[in-house]
Design a protein around this motif. Sequence first.
Motif, PDB file in Angstrom:
ATOM      1  N   TRP A  49       1.559  -3.919   1.370  1.00  0.00           N
ATOM      2  CA  TRP A  49       0.881  -3.022   2.627  1.00  0.00           C
ATOM      3  C   TRP A  49      -0.457  -3.922   2.070  1.00  0.00           C
ATOM      4  O   TRP A  49      -1.180  -3.700   1.182  1.00  0.00           O
ATOM      5  CB  TRP A  49       0.850  -1.836   2.395  1.00  0.00           C
ATOM      6  CG  TRP A  49      -0.117  -0.990   3.556  1.00  0.00           C
ATOM      7  CD1 TRP A  49      -1.218  -0.886   3.593  1.00  0.00           C
ATOM      8  CD2 TRP A  49       0.387  -0.714   4.815  1.00  0.00           C
ATOM      9  NE1 TRP A  49      -1.772  -0.516   4.749  1.00  0.00           N
ATOM     10  CE2 TRP A  49      -0.593  -0.069   5.499  1.00  0.00           C
ATOM     11  CE3 TRP A  49       1.664  -0.702   5.259  1.00  0.00           C
ATOM     12  CZ2 TRP A  49      -0.562   0.414   6.701  1.00  0.00           C
ATOM     13  CZ3 TRP A  49       1.710   0.018   6.601  1.00  0.00           C
ATOM     14  CH2 TRP A  49       0.832   0.595   7.453  1.00  0.00           C
ATOM     15  N   ASP A  52      -4.447  -2.275   7.168  1.00  0.00           N
ATOM     16  CA  ASP A  52      -3.664  -1.605   7.974  1.00  0.00           C
ATOM     17  C   ASP A  52      -2.386  -1.761   8.333  1.00  0.00           C
ATOM     18  O   ASP A  52      -1.934  -1.251   9.409  1.00  0.00           O
ATOM     19  CB  ASP A  52      -4.558  -1.535   9.141  1.00  0.00           C
ATOM     20  CG  ASP A  52      -4.934  -2.464   9.962  1.00  0.00           C
ATOM     21  OD1 ASP A  52      -4.389  -3.521   9.604  1.00  0.00           O
ATOM     22  OD2 ASP A  52      -5.640  -2.262  10.888  1.00  0.00           O
ATOM     23  N   ARG A  53      -1.615  -2.854   7.622  1.00  0.00           N
ATOM     24  CA  ARG A  53      -0.256  -3.278   8.153  1.00  0.00           C
ATOM     25  C   ARG A  53       0.498  -3.704   6.924  1.00  0.00           C
ATOM     26  O   ARG A  53       0.190  -3.939   5.832  1.00  0.00           O
ATOM     27  CB  ARG A  53      -0.375  -4.353   8.967  1.00  0.00           C
ATOM     28  CG  ARG A  53      -0.745  -5.693   8.190  1.00  0.00           C
ATOM     29  CD  ARG A  53      -0.958  -6.852   9.418  1.00  0.00           C
ATOM     30  NE  ARG A  53      -1.412  -8.161   8.606  1.00  0.00           N
ATOM     31  CZ  ARG A  53      -0.250  -9.036   8.503  1.00  0.00           C
ATOM     32  NH1 ARG A  53       1.011  -8.832   8.620  1.00  0.00           N
ATOM     33  NH2 ARG A  53      -0.588 -10.249   8.125  1.00  0.00           N
ATOM     34  N   LEU A  54       1.950  -3.351   7.180  1.00  0.00           N
ATOM     35  CA  LEU A  54       2.822  -3.895   6.355  1.00  0.00           C
ATOM     36  C   LEU A  54       2.948  -5.225   6.299  1.00  0.00           C
ATOM     37  O   LEU A  54       3.158  -5.763   7.355  1.00  0.00           O
ATOM     38  CB  LEU A  54       4.258  -3.214   6.595  1.00  0.00           C
ATOM     39  CG  LEU A  54       5.401  -3.538   5.517  1.00  0.00           C
ATOM     40  CD1 LEU A  54       5.218  -2.918   4.135  1.00  0.00           C
ATOM     41  CD2 LEU A  54       6.676  -3.022   6.093  1.00  0.00           C
ATOM     42  N   GLN A  57       8.187  -6.903   3.514  1.00  0.00           N
ATOM     43  CA  GLN A  57       9.103  -5.914   3.002  1.00  0.00           C
ATOM     44  C   GLN A  57      10.467  -6.818   2.500  1.00  0.00           C
ATOM     45  O   GLN A  57      10.857  -7.834   3.173  1.00  0.00           O
ATOM     46  CB  GLN A  57       9.419  -4.911   4.120  1.00  0.00           C
ATOM     47  CG  GLN A  57      10.601  -3.920   3.685  1.00  0.00           C
ATOM     48  CD  GLN A  57      12.287  -4.418   3.658  1.00  0.00           C
ATOM     49  OE1 GLN A  57      12.164  -5.016   4.950  1.00  0.00           O
ATOM     50  NE2 GLN A  57      13.094  -4.370   2.908  1.00  0.00           N
ATOM     51  N   LEU A 204       6.281   9.478   6.664  1.00  0.00           N
ATOM     52  CA  LEU A 204       6.752   8.589   6.074  1.00  0.00           C
ATOM     53  C   LEU A 204       8.396   8.992   5.331  1.00  0.00           C
ATOM     54  O   LEU A 204       8.772  10.163   5.121  1.00  0.00           O
ATOM     55  CB  LEU A 204       5.813   8.283   4.765  1.00  0.00           C
ATOM     56  CG  LEU A 204       4.573   7.686   5.140  1.00  0.00           C
ATOM     57  CD1 LEU A 204       3.588   7.679   3.653  1.00  0.00           C
ATOM     58  CD2 LEU A 204       4.743   6.418   5.733  1.00  0.00           C
ATOM     59  N   PRO A 250       8.916   0.104   1.912  1.00  0.00           N
ATOM     60  CA  PRO A 250       7.907   0.054   2.851  1.00  0.00           C
ATOM     61  C   PRO A 250       7.082   1.406   2.809  1.00  0.00           C
ATOM     62  O   PRO A 250       5.652   1.534   2.983  1.00  0.00           O
ATOM     63  CB  PRO A 250       8.359  -0.090   4.086  1.00  0.00           C
ATOM     64  CG  PRO A 250       9.998  -0.923   3.707  1.00  0.00           C
ATOM     65  CD  PRO A 250      10.420  -0.077   2.405  1.00  0.00           C
ATOM     66  N   ALA A 251       7.513   2.395   2.838  1.00  0.00           N
ATOM     67  CA  ALA A 251       7.101   3.862   2.923  1.00  0.00           C
ATOM     68  C   ALA A 251       6.023   4.170   1.708  1.00  0.00           C
ATOM     69  O   ALA A 251       5.060   4.494   1.829  1.00  0.00           O
ATOM     70  CB  ALA A 251       8.063   5.037   3.190  1.00  0.00           C
ATOM     71  N   GLU A 254       3.007   1.686   2.080  1.00  0.00           N
ATOM     72  CA  GLU A 254       2.179   2.013   3.118  1.00  0.00           C
ATOM     73  C   GLU A 254       1.438   3.572   2.624  1.00  0.00           C
ATOM     74  O   GLU A 254       0.222   3.761   2.880  1.00  0.00           O
ATOM     75  CB  GLU A 254       2.851   2.648   4.213  1.00  0.00           C
ATOM     76  CG  GLU A 254       2.094   3.023   5.370  1.00  0.00           C
ATOM     77  CD  GLU A 254       2.820   3.518   6.701  1.00  0.00           C
ATOM     78  OE1 GLU A 254       2.167   4.131   7.706  1.00  0.00           O
ATOM     79  OE2 GLU A 254       4.051   2.870   6.882  1.00  0.00           O
ATOM     80  N   TRP A 255       2.153   4.378   1.794  1.00  0.00           N
ATOM     81  CA  TRP A 255       1.520   5.574   1.398  1.00  0.00           C
ATOM     82  C   TRP A 255       0.311   5.213   0.353  1.00  0.00           C
ATOM     83  O   TRP A 255      -0.785   5.594   0.535  1.00  0.00           O
ATOM     84  CB  TRP A 255       2.343   6.549   0.368  1.00  0.00           C
ATOM     85  CG  TRP A 255       1.958   7.760   0.172  1.00  0.00           C
ATOM     86  CD1 TRP A 255       1.382   8.573   1.048  1.00  0.00           C
ATOM     87  CD2 TRP A 255       1.518   8.085  -1.199  1.00  0.00           C
ATOM     88  NE1 TRP A 255       0.870   9.841   0.145  1.00  0.00           N
ATOM     89  CE2 TRP A 255       0.835   9.661  -0.980  1.00  0.00           C
ATOM     90  CE3 TRP A 255       1.451   7.643  -2.544  1.00  0.00           C
ATOM     91  CZ2 TRP A 255       0.481  10.122  -2.070  1.00  0.00           C
ATOM     92  CZ3 TRP A 255       1.131   8.430  -3.362  1.00  0.00           C
ATOM     93  CH2 TRP A 255       0.565   9.656  -3.479  1.00  0.00           C
ATOM     94  N   GLY A 257      -1.424   2.232   0.827  1.00  0.00           N
ATOM     95  CA  GLY A 257      -2.336   1.690   1.716  1.00  0.00           C
ATOM     96  C   GLY A 257      -2.966   2.931   2.354  1.00  0.00           C
ATOM     97  O   GLY A 257      -4.422   2.789   2.734  1.00  0.00           O
ATOM     98  N   ARG A 258      -2.329   4.125   2.733  1.00  0.00           N
ATOM     99  CA  ARG A 258      -3.263   4.928   3.346  1.00  0.00           C
ATOM    100  C   ARG A 258      -4.188   5.831   2.356  1.00  0.00           C
ATOM    101  O   ARG A 258      -5.141   6.250   2.692  1.00  0.00           O
ATOM    102  CB  ARG A 258      -2.063   6.285   3.614  1.00  0.00           C
ATOM    103  CG  ARG A 258      -1.469   5.915   4.662  1.00  0.00           C
ATOM    104  CD  ARG A 258      -0.513   6.893   5.316  1.00  0.00           C
ATOM    105  NE  ARG A 258       0.275   6.853   6.422  1.00  0.00           N
ATOM    106  CZ  ARG A 258       1.434   7.787   6.783  1.00  0.00           C
ATOM    107  NH1 ARG A 258       1.190   8.778   6.337  1.00  0.00           N
ATOM    108  NH2 ARG A 258       1.877   7.521   7.939  1.00  0.00           N
TER     109      ARG A 258
END
Length: 471
Positions: A49, A52-54, A57, A204, A250-251, A254-255, A257-258
Amino acid sequence: MLKPLALAGLILTAAGVSQAEPRPERHAQVLLDALREISGVPGMGAAVWQGDRLRWQGSSGLRDIEQRLPVQGDTRFRLASVSKPFAAVAAAQLRVQGRLDVDGALGPLLPELEPTLAALTPRLLAAHLSGLPHYEARDAGRGGSHHATARSSLGYLKDRTLRSVPGSRYLYSSWGYTLLAAAAEAAGGKPYLELLATRVAPGLAIGPDETGRSSAMTKAYDFGVMGLHEAAPHDYSYSWGGAGLAGTAPALAEWGGRLLQGRVVDVATRDWMWQPVLDNAGQPVGERTYKMGFGWRLDTDAEGQKTVHHAGVTAGARSVLLMWPQGRDAGTSVSLLSNAMWTSSIERSAELLSAPLRAPLPGLQPQPCPVEVSRFEGELDGAALAGRARFRRDADGLCRGELGLPAALARVVNPGPQPAADKLAVIGLQGELARAALVTPIGLADWRAQADGSVLVDNLASRRLAIRLQQ
C-alpha cells in the motif's frame, strides 16, 4: 584457470533481448513466487500500500493442497503475533477517549485479577515489560476450547508467577496481550471482536482466526519428517489480542496505510505509539535490532530509514506487517503472509519484496547481468567457499541467476523445518544486478555489487557473505 569477471567485459547487446526492467508489479510477483518455491511453503500472499491506494497485491501457491485451490487476494491467513498491534491500537484509541489510563493499574477495570496481575499497567503489557511469561508447559491444551470474549479467557492466567519485576526488563509474552485485550474490552464496554470490527479495522477483511471453519481461510500447514501436513486444529480465541486474528494480505497492508495516514488513531497518538518505551532504569527496551514501542517494533531498513513493524509465527503461519513512516519511502505499508510455520528473516524479506515498488536507491555500483559466468568464489565470515553459478535474462528483461550451495552456506540457509535447498536463486532488483535479492529458504537477502567487481550479501542470518563471480 578461472579469471575474475571484469565488469567492462559484459556487453549487453544480446540480439532480441530487452534490457528494460520489468513492470514493478510483475517484478514483485517474481520475487514472491521465488521465495514461496524455495522455502517450500504451500501458499503466500503479499501486498504493498502506498499513499492512499493499494499499489500491488500478489498471490502465490496453494491455500488447499488436497484440492489444489490457489491462494487469491481474498484468502485469509493467520496473523499470529501480528495480532498484537491491533490490541495496542485498541488501547491507544481508548487512551485518547479518556477511557483507559495506560499507566494505571488494571485492577479497577478487571477486579477478577489476582493482586500481582491487577497491579500491572497497559503500557507494561504492550512493551513486554510486565514480567508475565510466554507460553509454558501448563499451556499445552490452550487451543482446545472457544472463548466468546477476551475477558472470558483470563482464567488461563490464574496462579501465574511473574518472571521478572514489572518494568525491569523486556520479556516477550503473548499472555500479556490476552490481558491487554481484556483491558480494552472492559474499558471500551464492548466485546473485543466488536471493537476490532467497528473501531480498529472497520471495513477490512480482518477478524478472528477461523481456520477449518471458514472457506475464506487458507488451510494451515506445518513441516514434519514426512513433509508437509495439515496443522492440528487450534482455537486461538484465548488470545484475540496476542495471536488470534486472521486477514488478507491487501487488508493488512491497507490497515498499515491507514495508520500511516492518521486514520486509525490521530497522528500524535500514532507517533506516541512509535516512541521507544523505557524500562525502570530509563533505558529503551527491545531485542535484536529493534526497540519496542507501544505494541510496535521500531527499526530501520537497509538504508537506515525508520521502519515500524511486527511479525508473527505460529502453527500454520508466518506473517509480517512493515511500514515506512518517514524518509524516501514514507507512506508505504507492506504485508507478507504464509500458511506454514517456517524459519525466516521475514521483516527483511518484506523489505526486499517491496523494493521494486519503492524509490530506487541512488549511488549503486553498476553491474550488468553476468550471463557469461559459470562459477563463484567467496567467503562466509572469512571462510572460503566456492560453487557453480549461471545467469540469464528472462522474457521480461529481468536478470536471474542460480548459485550452487556449498556445504558451509547450506548450514546457514537450511535450518529447517522447511525443506533443504541445494541451490539459491538471484533476482535483480535494480540496475540489472547492481542490487538483487538472494532468494534462500530463510528469506530474501540483500545483494549489492561493489566497486571491485565483488558482491556483498547482507541479511543472511547475521552472517557476512562476499562473492566474486567467475567466467
